[in-house]
Design a protein around this motif. Structure first.
Motif, PDB file in Angstrom:
ATOM      1  N   SER A   1      84.723  30.074 -19.097  1.00 40.41           N
ATOM      2  CA  SER A   1      84.366  28.757 -18.792  1.00 40.41           C
ATOM      3  C   SER A   1      85.173  26.848 -19.464  1.00 40.41           C
ATOM      4  N   VAL A   2      85.233  26.639 -18.604  1.00 38.81           N
ATOM      5  CA  VAL A   2      86.216  25.605 -19.212  1.00 38.81           C
ATOM      6  C   VAL A   2      85.217  24.964 -19.530  1.00 38.81           C
ATOM      7  N   ALA A   3      84.643  24.246 -18.624  1.00 34.71           N
ATOM      8  CA  ALA A   3      83.109  23.112 -19.321  1.00 34.71           C
ATOM      9  C   ALA A   3      83.518  22.487 -20.602  1.00 34.71           C
ATOM     10  N   SER A   4      83.498  21.189 -20.226  1.00 32.68           N
ATOM     11  CA  SER A   4      83.518  21.002 -21.635  1.00 32.68           C
ATOM     12  C   SER A   4      81.631  20.170 -22.609  1.00 32.68           C
ATOM     13  N   THR A   5      80.992  21.218 -21.036  1.00 31.32           N
ATOM     14  CA  THR A   5      79.625  20.822 -21.851  1.00 31.32           C
ATOM     15  C   THR A   5      79.050  22.286 -23.323  1.00 31.32           C
TER      16      THR A   5
ATOM     17  N   VAL B   1      70.383  24.711  -1.615  1.00 29.22           N
ATOM     18  CA  VAL B   1      70.643  23.656  -2.518  1.00 29.22           C
ATOM     19  C   VAL B   1      71.547  24.228  -3.280  1.00 29.22           C
ATOM     20  N   VAL B   2      71.875  25.476  -3.239  1.00 28.16           N
ATOM     21  CA  VAL B   2      72.794  25.880  -4.011  1.00 28.16           C
ATOM     22  C   VAL B   2      74.209  25.865  -4.391  1.00 28.16           C
ATOM     23  N   ILE B   3      74.124  25.577  -3.362  1.00 25.73           N
ATOM     24  CA  ILE B   3      76.038  24.884  -2.554  1.00 25.73           C
ATOM     25  C   ILE B   3      75.939  23.046  -2.732  1.00 25.73           C
ATOM     26  N   SER B   4      74.674  22.876  -3.083  1.00 30.91           N
ATOM     27  CA  SER B   4      74.365  21.007  -3.759  1.00 30.91           C
ATOM     28  C   SER B   4      74.361  20.845  -4.853  1.00 30.91           C
ATOM     29  N   LEU B   5      73.977  22.009  -5.420  1.00 25.97           N
ATOM     30  CA  LEU B   5      74.085  22.217  -6.871  1.00 25.97           C
ATOM     31  C   LEU B   5      75.353  22.585  -7.527  1.00 25.97           C
ATOM     32  N   HIS B   6      76.056  23.487  -6.829  1.00 28.86           N
ATOM     33  CA  HIS B   6      77.676  23.559  -6.892  1.00 28.86           C
ATOM     34  C   HIS B   6      78.047  23.371  -7.178  1.00 28.86           C
ATOM     35  N   ILE B   7      78.324  21.665  -5.793  1.00 28.00           N
ATOM     36  CA  ILE B   7      79.539  21.087  -5.482  1.00 28.00           C
ATOM     37  C   ILE B   7      78.690  19.372  -7.102  1.00 28.00           C
ATOM     38  N   ALA B   8      77.808  19.583  -7.073  1.00 25.14           N
ATOM     39  CA  ALA B   8      77.384  17.675  -7.799  1.00 25.14           C
ATOM     40  C   ALA B   8      77.930  18.467  -9.402  1.00 25.14           C
ATOM     41  N   ALA B   9      77.753  19.819  -9.387  1.00 23.34           N
ATOM     42  CA  ALA B   9      78.049  20.276 -11.036  1.00 23.34           C
ATOM     43  C   ALA B   9      80.232  20.058 -11.285  1.00 23.34           C
TER      44      ALA B   9
ATOM     45  N   PHE C   1      84.376  13.846 -12.974  1.00 26.80           N
ATOM     46  CA  PHE C   1      83.992  12.438 -12.534  1.00 26.80           C
ATOM     47  C   PHE C   1      83.517  11.957 -14.313  1.00 26.80           C
ATOM     48  N   ILE C   2      82.695  12.535 -14.443  1.00 29.06           N
ATOM     49  CA  ILE C   2      82.017  11.743 -15.829  1.00 29.06           C
ATOM     50  C   ILE C   2      82.463  12.954 -16.786  1.00 29.06           C
ATOM     51  N   ASP C   3      82.560  14.410 -17.073  1.00 27.18           N
ATOM     52  CA  ASP C   3      82.817  15.330 -18.031  1.00 27.18           C
ATOM     53  C   ASP C   3      84.816  15.240 -18.230  1.00 27.18           C
ATOM     54  N   GLY C   4      85.416  14.731 -17.630  1.00 27.67           N
ATOM     55  CA  GLY C   4      86.401  14.633 -17.344  1.00 27.67           C
ATOM     56  C   GLY C   4      87.256  16.413 -17.517  1.00 27.67           C
ATOM     57  N   ASP C   5      86.260  17.351 -17.905  1.00 22.91           N
ATOM     58  CA  ASP C   5      86.878  18.281 -17.653  1.00 22.91           C
ATOM     59  C   ASP C   5      88.216  19.429 -16.508  1.00 22.91           C
ATOM     60  N   ASN C   6      88.493  20.238 -16.833  1.00 25.82           N
ATOM     61  CA  ASN C   6      89.738  21.016 -15.770  1.00 25.82           C
ATOM     62  C   ASN C   6      88.332  21.915 -14.710  1.00 25.82           C
ATOM     63  N   VAL C   7      87.364  21.401 -14.786  1.00 27.46           N
ATOM     64  CA  VAL C   7      86.531  22.831 -14.144  1.00 27.46           C
ATOM     65  C   VAL C   7      87.137  22.751 -12.565  1.00 27.46           C
ATOM     66  N   LEU C   8      86.742  21.614 -11.969  1.00 31.12           N
ATOM     67  CA  LEU C   8      87.610  21.434 -10.466  1.00 31.12           C
ATOM     68  C   LEU C   8      89.076  21.541  -9.802  1.00 31.12           C
ATOM     69  N   LYS C   9      90.272  21.254 -11.556  1.00 33.00           N
ATOM     70  CA  LYS C   9      91.391  20.782 -11.290  1.00 33.00           C
ATOM     71  C   LYS C   9      91.693  22.250 -11.600  1.00 33.00           C
ATOM     72  N   ARG C  10      90.787  23.278 -11.756  1.00 31.02           N
ATOM     73  CA  ARG C  10      91.038  24.861 -12.019  1.00 31.02           C
ATOM     74  C   ARG C  10      90.956  25.374 -10.444  1.00 31.02           C
ATOM     75  N   MET C  11      90.184  25.277  -9.760  1.00 34.53           N
ATOM     76  CA  MET C  11      89.961  25.712  -9.129  1.00 34.53           C
ATOM     77  C   MET C  11      90.680  25.170  -7.891  1.00 34.53           C
ATOM     78  N   MET C  12      91.032  24.524  -8.181  1.00 37.03           N
ATOM     79  CA  MET C  12      92.656  23.472  -6.734  1.00 37.03           C
ATOM     80  C   MET C  12      93.866  23.807  -7.270  1.00 37.03           C
ATOM     81  N   GLY C  13      94.077  24.770  -7.996  1.00 37.31           N
ATOM     82  CA  GLY C  13      95.217  25.496  -8.378  1.00 37.31           C
ATOM     83  C   GLY C  13      95.848  24.374  -9.382  1.00 37.31           C
ATOM     84  N   ARG C  14      95.310  23.569 -10.381  1.00 39.92           N
ATOM     85  CA  ARG C  14      95.875  22.888 -10.812  1.00 39.92           C
ATOM     86  C   ARG C  14      95.361  23.188 -12.428  1.00 39.92           C
ATOM     87  N   GLN C  15      96.776  22.759 -13.762  1.00 34.62           N
ATOM     88  CA  GLN C  15      96.402  23.464 -14.977  1.00 34.62           C
ATOM     89  C   GLN C  15      96.104  22.269 -15.875  1.00 34.62           C
ATOM     90  N   ASP C  16      96.301  21.095 -16.107  1.00 30.19           N
ATOM     91  CA  ASP C  16      96.333  19.950 -16.330  1.00 30.19           C
ATOM     92  C   ASP C  16      95.478  20.274 -17.385  1.00 30.19           C
TER      93      ASP C  16
END
Length: 187
Positions: free
Chosen positions: A72-76, A158-166, A172-187
């Protein structure tokens, strides 16, 4: 094939994720249109794509088992969010296997046959007494698969909606790299 690390996801993981995600996001509204509005011409397309996606899904399952779950790279550190994320990922993995399998069972056992873009794998079982109608090979299994396929469709929505929302929350809220990592970026 490059393995996943805490900060990067390998190309195999990313390609399988996006291929399966986009395919499912196309198949779900297609399935709803077929069921709700009886859009008959979509059936062979939906079935063909659904059967074909099973191969990358199974490769993804094997890859995940061999590669392990990404760190996990989530900030939570909120425990319920971590548990929910694990459940959502497991439900997504299991549902993406069961969805095409149940669709194939529904069609095959229902007597409608299985074909991939016209290439017949299992022949249809037409009813000689009622032209245009099919005789089920196994009505019980076909009916069970129909119910399972419909329920899994709802679960996936339901779970895809939760997955996308998360993913959006993390970005956008937590500012961590979860989405960037799945896009192939390492910022």
């Amino acid at each position: 094939m490059k393995k996943d690390t805490q900060h990067t996801l390998g190309l195999t993981t990313r390609l399988l994720h996006w291929l399966i995600a986009i395919t499912i996001l196309v198949l779900i509204p297609m399935g709803i249109s077929m069921e709700e509005y009886k859009v008959w011409f979509l059936y062979p397309i939906h079935k063909s794509i659904g059967m074909l996606i099973l191969f990358p899904v199974l490769i993804r399952v094997v890859w995940r088992v061999m590669n392990g779950w990404p760190a996990s790279v989530a900030s939570t550190n909120v425990r319920w969010q971590q548990k929910l994320a694990r459940w959502v990922h497991w439900i997504l993995i299991v549902s993406t296997v069961l969805m095409p399998v149940s669709g194939m069972m529904m069609s095959g056992f229902g007597g409608y046959g299985l074909a991939i873009f016209g290439f017949e794998l299992v022949g249809a079982n037409p009813d000689p007494a009622q032209p245009g109608e099919m005789l089920a090979y196994n009505e019980t299994l076909s009916s069970f698969a129909y119910q399972l396929h419909g329920a899994l469709g709802t679960v996936l929505i339901v779970v895809i909606s939760l997955h996308i929302a998360a993913a959006l929350k993390h970005h956008f809220i937590d500012g961590d790299n979860v989405l960037k990592r799945m896009m192939g970026r390492q910022d």
